[in-house]
Design an enzyme around this catalytic site. Structure first.
Site, short mmCIF file in Angstrom:
data_model
loop_
_atom_site.label_atom_id
_atom_site.label_comp_id
_atom_site.label_asym_id
_atom_site.label_seq_id
_atom_site.Cartn_x
_atom_site.Cartn_y
_atom_site.Cartn_z
N ASP A 195 0.86 17.56 8.70
CA ASP A 195 1.56 16.30 8.83
C ASP A 195 2.52 16.39 10.01
OD1 ASP A 195 2.15 13.69 7.98
OD2 ASP A 195 3.95 14.38 6.96
N ASP A 209 5.62 14.02 10.61
CA ASP A 209 7.01 13.81 10.22
C ASP A 209 7.37 14.71 9.04
OD1 ASP A 209 7.94 11.56 11.96
OD2 ASP A 209 6.19 10.60 11.06
N LYS A 239 -3.74 9.16 3.54
CA LYS A 239 -3.34 10.10 2.49
C LYS A 239 -2.66 9.36 1.33
CE LYS A 239 -0.73 12.16 5.37
NZ LYS A 239 0.31 13.02 5.97
#
Length: 268
Positions: free
Chosen positions: A17, A19, A188
């Protein structure tokens, strides 16, 4: 070595990921640059993920560069790209009414979709900082009229410097409440997003791991895709909150800085 994990058999592919793992807003997570450099030095393929559909790959590369991280466009995968790939396989050359930003509209244009508000095949809802009541109303009426309802991701809220912002999942809930039609979420924790990235990298799930800062999206999607998972504590989920979930990551670390010097053997 963690039981059942044989990281000495073949090189790892890294999905991660963005962030909370590599950056916080506009600031690099300490050690993220060294981690990415080491992946490149060892020739390990990687892909950076974001559920945010606002930005194009070029936009995100520029954002990461401003944070001090050099990530090529080809190594960035967004929910907008995954949504476009999904629609291209479901209904090639179709049409869509889009509520979203350039990241989503560009991805759909690139697969040959026509963007229209006249009898579209799909209503596609993505992220935007300027949700319009008029656009949402149009989306509701098109869904009521028979358009299939797609949303890029289920995230209900997102951060900003001013505070929490409503995100795609919150607006999707509004449309669902009015129309009675549940959207199909591509991003996701849908493992579809992981699998689409694996296809892009020509990688296999057995030798791929997912690094994320959220148990409910990153770790869950990794587990459901058959990947090894690493939870970093540099973002949303902490050790205590992670214990509340009925599933566990393969490993928990403070940040990606803990992987520097061990990218070839992350589970030793």
């Amino acid at each position: 070595m963690i039981e059942g994990v044989t990281d000495e058999v073949s090189p790892w592919t890294y999905l991660m990921d963005m962030d909370g793992v590599l950056v916080h807003e506009e600031h690099m997570v300490p050690g993220a640059d060294a981690f990415l450099n080491e992946l490149r030095e060892h020739g390990l393929p990687f892909m950076v993920f974001t559920n945010n559909s606002v930005y194009t790959r070029r936009d995100l590369r520029a954002r990461l560069m401003r944070s001090g991280l050099d990530v090529p466009e080809s190594a960035i995968w967004t929910s907008a790209l995954a949504t476009a790939q999904f629609l291209d396989k479901q209904r090639p050359g179709g049409s869509a009414y889009v509520v979203g930003e350039s990241g989503l509209t560009t991805a759909l244009h690139n697969i040959g979709y026509v963007l229209t508000d006249r009898d579209p095949d799909y209503v596609v809802l993505g992220e935007t900082r300027t949700y319009s009541f008029e656009a949402i109303t149009k989306a509701i009426r098109l869904v009521e009229g028979g358009a299939r309802f797609i949303a890029t991701n289920p995230d209900e809220k997102g951060p900003s410097r001013e505070g929490t912002l409503p995100a795609t999942g919150a607006v999707a809930a509004l449309i669902e409440r009015v129309t009675g039609r549940e959207p199909y979420y591509v991003g996701k924790p849908n493992p579809l997003m992981m699998r689409s990235a694996l296809r892009e990298l020509r990688a296999h799930s057995e030798n791929t791991l997912m690094i994320g800062d959220r148990m409910d999206t990153d770790v869950r999607s990794g587990l459901e895709s058959g990947l090894q998972t690493i939870l970093v504590l540099s973002g949303i989920s902490g050790r205590h909150t992670a214990e509340l979930f009925p599933y566990r990551p393969t490993r928990v670390i403070d940040s990606v800085a803990d992987l520097v010097g061990r990218v070839e053997h992350p589970f030793d």
